[in-house]
Scaffold this active site. Structure first.
Site, mmCIF file in Angstrom:
data_model
loop_
_atom_site.group_PDB
_atom_site.id
_atom_site.type_symbol
_atom_site.label_atom_id
_atom_site.label_comp_id
_atom_site.label_asym_id
_atom_site.label_seq_id
_atom_site.Cartn_x
_atom_site.Cartn_y
_atom_site.Cartn_z
ATOM 1 N N GLY A 10 0.822 -1.219 0.000
ATOM 2 C CA GLY A 10 0.000 0.000 0.000
ATOM 3 C C GLY A 10 0.849 1.260 0.000
ATOM 4 O O GLY A 10 0.423 2.299 0.513
ATOM 5 N N THR A 132 -8.138 -0.830 12.534
ATOM 6 C CA THR A 132 -8.957 0.381 12.418
ATOM 7 C C THR A 132 -10.017 0.479 13.508
ATOM 8 O O THR A 132 -10.483 -0.553 14.024
ATOM 9 C CB THR A 132 -9.673 0.393 11.046
ATOM 10 O OG1 THR A 132 -10.779 1.312 11.073
ATOM 11 C CG2 THR A 132 -10.266 -0.973 10.706
ATOM 12 N N TYR A 156 -16.123 -4.292 5.564
ATOM 13 C CA TYR A 156 -14.752 -3.830 5.813
ATOM 14 C C TYR A 156 -14.377 -4.022 7.287
ATOM 15 O O TYR A 156 -13.312 -4.565 7.606
ATOM 16 C CB TYR A 156 -14.650 -2.354 5.411
ATOM 17 C CG TYR A 156 -13.392 -1.646 5.857
ATOM 18 C CD1 TYR A 156 -12.218 -1.713 5.108
ATOM 19 C CD2 TYR A 156 -13.369 -0.882 7.035
ATOM 20 C CE1 TYR A 156 -11.068 -1.056 5.518
ATOM 21 C CE2 TYR A 156 -12.224 -0.220 7.445
ATOM 22 C CZ TYR A 156 -11.077 -0.311 6.686
ATOM 23 O OH TYR A 156 -9.939 0.344 7.103
ATOM 24 N N LYS A 160 -11.462 -6.492 8.877
ATOM 25 C CA LYS A 160 -10.370 -5.939 9.688
ATOM 26 C C LYS A 160 -10.375 -6.552 11.094
ATOM 27 O O LYS A 160 -9.322 -6.737 11.699
ATOM 28 C CB LYS A 160 -10.493 -4.416 9.769
ATOM 29 C CG LYS A 160 -10.104 -3.692 8.475
ATOM 30 C CD LYS A 160 -8.590 -3.647 8.286
ATOM 31 C CE LYS A 160 -8.196 -2.731 7.140
ATOM 32 N NZ LYS A 160 -6.748 -2.690 6.889
HETATM 33 P P1 NAP Z 1 -5.544 4.161 0.767
HETATM 34 O O1 NAP Z 1 -5.097 5.565 0.533
HETATM 35 O O2 NAP Z 1 -6.878 3.739 0.254
HETATM 36 O O3 NAP Z 1 -4.411 3.193 0.156
HETATM 37 C C1 NAP Z 1 -4.638 1.839 -0.051
HETATM 38 C C2 NAP Z 1 -3.401 1.227 -0.673
HETATM 39 O O4 NAP Z 1 -3.627 -0.172 -0.877
HETATM 40 C C3 NAP Z 1 -3.033 1.802 -2.053
HETATM 41 O O5 NAP Z 1 -1.625 1.851 -2.152
HETATM 42 C C4 NAP Z 1 -3.591 0.760 -2.996
HETATM 43 O O6 NAP Z 1 -2.950 0.713 -4.245
HETATM 44 C C5 NAP Z 1 -3.262 -0.520 -2.221
HETATM 45 N N1 NAP Z 1 -4.031 -1.688 -2.631
HETATM 46 C C6 NAP Z 1 -5.372 -1.833 -2.639
HETATM 47 N N2 NAP Z 1 -5.712 -3.056 -3.062
HETATM 48 C C7 NAP Z 1 -4.549 -3.717 -3.314
HETATM 49 C C8 NAP Z 1 -4.241 -5.023 -3.798
HETATM 50 N N3 NAP Z 1 -5.192 -5.894 -4.111
HETATM 51 N N4 NAP Z 1 -2.931 -5.372 -3.943
HETATM 52 C C9 NAP Z 1 -1.955 -4.465 -3.641
HETATM 53 N N5 NAP Z 1 -2.192 -3.215 -3.208
HETATM 54 C C10 NAP Z 1 -3.485 -2.851 -3.047
HETATM 55 O O7 NAP Z 1 -5.539 3.817 2.333
HETATM 56 P P2 NAP Z 1 -4.838 4.603 3.548
HETATM 57 O O8 NAP Z 1 -5.754 5.682 4.014
HETATM 58 O O9 NAP Z 1 -3.445 4.923 3.188
HETATM 59 O O10 NAP Z 1 -4.888 3.482 4.693
HETATM 60 C C11 NAP Z 1 -3.853 2.509 4.819
HETATM 61 C C12 NAP Z 1 -4.388 1.306 5.561
HETATM 62 O O11 NAP Z 1 -4.828 1.696 6.855
HETATM 63 C C13 NAP Z 1 -5.585 0.623 4.916
HETATM 64 O O12 NAP Z 1 -5.482 -0.762 5.142
HETATM 65 C C14 NAP Z 1 -6.779 1.184 5.662
HETATM 66 O O13 NAP Z 1 -7.851 0.261 5.636
HETATM 67 C C15 NAP Z 1 -6.197 1.346 7.048
HETATM 68 N N6 NAP Z 1 -6.762 2.419 7.860
HETATM 69 C C16 NAP Z 1 -6.860 3.680 7.372
HETATM 70 C C17 NAP Z 1 -7.362 4.685 8.171
HETATM 71 C C18 NAP Z 1 -7.481 6.097 7.682
HETATM 72 O O14 NAP Z 1 -8.196 6.882 8.310
HETATM 73 N N7 NAP Z 1 -6.784 6.473 6.613
HETATM 74 C C19 NAP Z 1 -7.748 4.395 9.496
HETATM 75 C C20 NAP Z 1 -7.611 3.099 9.965
HETATM 76 C C21 NAP Z 1 -7.093 2.114 9.144
HETATM 77 P P3 NAP Z 1 -3.455 1.665 -5.488
HETATM 78 O O15 NAP Z 1 -2.784 2.996 -5.281
HETATM 79 O O16 NAP Z 1 -2.959 0.928 -6.672
HETATM 80 O O17 NAP Z 1 -4.946 1.761 -5.402
HETATM 81 N N1 GDD Z 2 -17.069 8.962 1.991
HETATM 82 C C1 GDD Z 2 -18.138 9.738 2.299
HETATM 83 N N2 GDD Z 2 -18.715 10.450 1.298
HETATM 84 N N3 GDD Z 2 -18.567 9.777 3.571
HETATM 85 C C2 GDD Z 2 -19.622 10.575 3.849
HETATM 86 C C3 GDD Z 2 -20.265 11.336 2.876
HETATM 87 C C4 GDD Z 2 -19.812 11.281 1.535
HETATM 88 O O1 GDD Z 2 -20.312 11.913 0.629
HETATM 89 N N4 GDD Z 2 -21.262 12.037 3.472
HETATM 90 C C5 GDD Z 2 -21.234 11.733 4.767
HETATM 91 N N5 GDD Z 2 -20.252 10.835 5.001
HETATM 92 C C6 GDD Z 2 -19.937 10.240 6.319
HETATM 93 C C7 GDD Z 2 -19.849 8.722 6.304
HETATM 94 O O2 GDD Z 2 -21.164 8.152 6.333
HETATM 95 C C8 GDD Z 2 -19.045 8.488 7.575
HETATM 96 O O3 GDD Z 2 -19.887 8.502 8.684
HETATM 97 C C9 GDD Z 2 -18.131 9.719 7.655
HETATM 98 O O4 GDD Z 2 -18.655 10.671 6.725
HETATM 99 C C10 GDD Z 2 -16.681 9.410 7.306
HETATM 100 O O5 GDD Z 2 -16.658 8.716 6.066
HETATM 101 P P1 GDD Z 2 -15.277 8.402 5.308
HETATM 102 O O6 GDD Z 2 -14.492 9.645 5.116
HETATM 103 O O7 GDD Z 2 -15.622 7.602 4.094
HETATM 104 O O8 GDD Z 2 -14.462 7.542 6.385
HETATM 105 P P2 GDD Z 2 -14.887 6.283 7.272
HETATM 106 O O9 GDD Z 2 -14.988 6.752 8.689
HETATM 107 O O10 GDD Z 2 -16.060 5.584 6.719
HETATM 108 O O11 GDD Z 2 -13.638 5.312 7.099
HETATM 109 C C11 GDD Z 2 -12.286 5.811 7.175
HETATM 110 O O12 GDD Z 2 -11.815 5.716 8.498
HETATM 111 C C12 GDD Z 2 -11.712 4.371 9.016
HETATM 112 C C13 GDD Z 2 -11.212 4.474 10.458
HETATM 113 O O13 GDD Z 2 -12.256 4.825 11.292
HETATM 114 C C14 GDD Z 2 -11.445 4.981 6.202
HETATM 115 O O14 GDD Z 2 -10.171 5.536 6.097
HETATM 116 C C15 GDD Z 2 -11.279 3.539 6.693
HETATM 117 O O15 GDD Z 2 -10.332 2.856 5.868
HETATM 118 C C16 GDD Z 2 -10.768 3.584 8.139
HETATM 119 O O16 GDD Z 2 -10.624 2.266 8.619
#
Ligand code: NAP
Ligand code: GDD
Length: 329
Positions: A10, A132, A156, A160
């Site tokens: 990733g 997460t 999801y 996780k």
């Molecule tokens: P992201 O921006 O969506 O990045 C996902 C990465 O995974 C990208 O590099 C994507 O590649 C790669 N990927 C997806 N499917 C794949 C596959 N089949 N084989 C190889 N690579 C693949 O996610 P992020 O926000 O950086 O988050 C990183 C991790 O932390 C994720 O596992 C997410 O679920 C977890 N997480 C995120 C948050 C948050 O708030 N950001 C919070 C808690 C946990 P491409 O660029 O090619 O699409």
């Molecule tokens: N994406 C999105 N788009 N979310 C919306 C929208 C919209 O137009 N309108 C309202 N929301 C609300 C969603 O319903 C959710 O309650 C909140 O905004 C945050 O949505 P996201 O930004 O999509 O994030 P998430 O909380 O569902 O998930 C992210 O955080 C997780 C950790 O708590 C992702 O990064 C996950 O990968 C990560 O695990």
């Protein structure tokens, strides 16, 4: 040759790109797994790939996919990583209802494949799993800690939760150095465009310049614990530097609603959000946690981690970045 070799799945994602910069700055050799795509541009790491002092010197990219175990195993064998950061997978909670099977394979089963490969390595390695707050789902307590029971509300979150439990089992059963980072939402100008914070920041900037006329969102009442991605990758690294593997909640402890994020973002560009924001139930999820708030006491006390900046700063950084990007283009 650098002593520490990191492998990042990733690497092209939000977290992967910031983690790469952090580790390169600390003198690591960084290897990343990238998928074959029809477009060679990998925007979040393009600046590193174009730097001849870095690319193919300390930063190496390998083609691979989470479903392709043979290739993953070969990469491990060739580079012998000392630290593995498993971040890859479909990370959009809403979309996991539309693509449950591939999401669960990537967010759940892929961790098992990688843990099995790691178990077979002869050189010692440390493994970080990107867990997460979504594992807590409709949590029975607030704020949530490492001990809070898992009640996920999405495919999801279920996947996780499976991978989080499995990581604990591998740590306890085989004595492997495996850590779960239970991270709450963390954001940045590199956030994917279909996550709510980036969507809002981008729309606020575009509407302020007359490029868009409205912003259509789903649930405005939902509350999340939003931090800065740059801080959260430091927490990942700290977990693997400790002498004992463990699980840690990483959060700010502060929650805000989507409505508050919208209000702050539009205020930054001097607009009244109520004139531009529309709601469409098409963006609602079949189920989701109403409010998530994390207690990061353990990581603060054990590893000395704490978030920098607050909610206002995060919103400002994100909207500012969008305004600057528009002025450049
Ligand atoms: P992201 O921006 O969506 O990045 C996902 C990465 O995974 C990208 O590099 C994507 O590649 C790669 N990927 C997806 N499917 C794949 C596959 N089949 N084989 C190889 N690579 C693949 O996610 P992020 O926000 O950086 O988050 C990183 C991790 O932390 C994720 O596992 C997410 O679920 C977890 N997480 C995120 C948050 C948050 O708030 N950001 C919070 C808690 C946990 P491409 O660029 O090619 O699409
Ligand atoms: N994406 C999105 N788009 N979310 C919306 C929208 C919209 O137009 N309108 C309202 N929301 C609300 C969603 O319903 C959710 O309650 C909140 O905004 C945050 O949505 P996201 O930004 O999509 O994030 P998430 O909380 O569902 O998930 C992210 O955080 C997780 C950790 O708590 C992702 O990064 C996950 O990968 C990560 O695990």
């Amino acid at each position: 040759m650098p002593e520490k070799t990191a492998l990042i799945t990733g690497i092209t994602g939000q977290d992967g790109s910031y983690l790469t910069e952090l580790l390169l700055g600390k003198g690591y050799a960084v290897h990343g797994i990238v998928r074959r795509t029809s477009n060679l541009l990998r925007s979040r790491i393009e600046h590193l790939r174009r730097d001849p002092a870095i690319y193919d010197k300390n930063l190496f990219l390998h083609y691979g996919d989470l479903s392709d175990t043979t290739t993953l195993r070969r990469i491990f064998r060739e580079i012998k990583p000392t630290e593995v950061y498993h971040l890859a997978g479909q990370s959009h909670v809403g979309l996991s209802f539309e693509m449950p099977e591939s999401t669960c394979d990537e967010a759940g089963m892929a961790a098992l494949r990688l843990l099995e490969i790691a178990r077979d390595q002869t050189n010692p390695l440390k493994f970080y799993h990107a867990s997460t707050s979504e594992i807590f789902g409709n949590a029975l307590e607030s704020p949530q800690t490492e001990e809070t029971s898992m009640r996920p509300t999405s495919p999801y979150g279920c996947a996780k939760a499976f991978a989080t439990m499995l990581s604990r089992v591998y740590r306890q059963s085989y004595g492997m150095f495996v850590c779960n980072g239970i991270l709450y939402n963390h954001e940045s100008p590199r956030r994917g465009e279909n996550f709510v914070t980036r969507k809002i920041a981008r729309a606020a900037a575009r509407i302020s310049q007359g490029l868009d006329v409205d912003l259509v969102l789903g649930n405005l009442d939902s509350k999340r614990d939003w931090g800065r991605a740059q801080d959260y990758v430091v927490a990942m690294w700290l977990m693997l530097q400790h002498d004992k593997p463990d699980d840690y909640v990483v959060a700010t402890g502060e929650t805000h609603s989507v409505r508050e994020f919208v209000d702050a973002a539009f205020s930054f560009v001097d607009l009244d959000w109520k004139k531009y924001v529309k709601q469409d139930p098409a963006f609602d999820r079949p189920a989701e946690p109403a409010r998530l708030a994390g207690d990061a006491d353990k990581i603060r006390k054990t590893l000395g981690w704490k978030p920098s900046g607050g909610f206002e700063q995060l919103v400002r950084e994100m909207v500012q970045a969008e305004v600057e990007a528009l002025s450049k283009s």
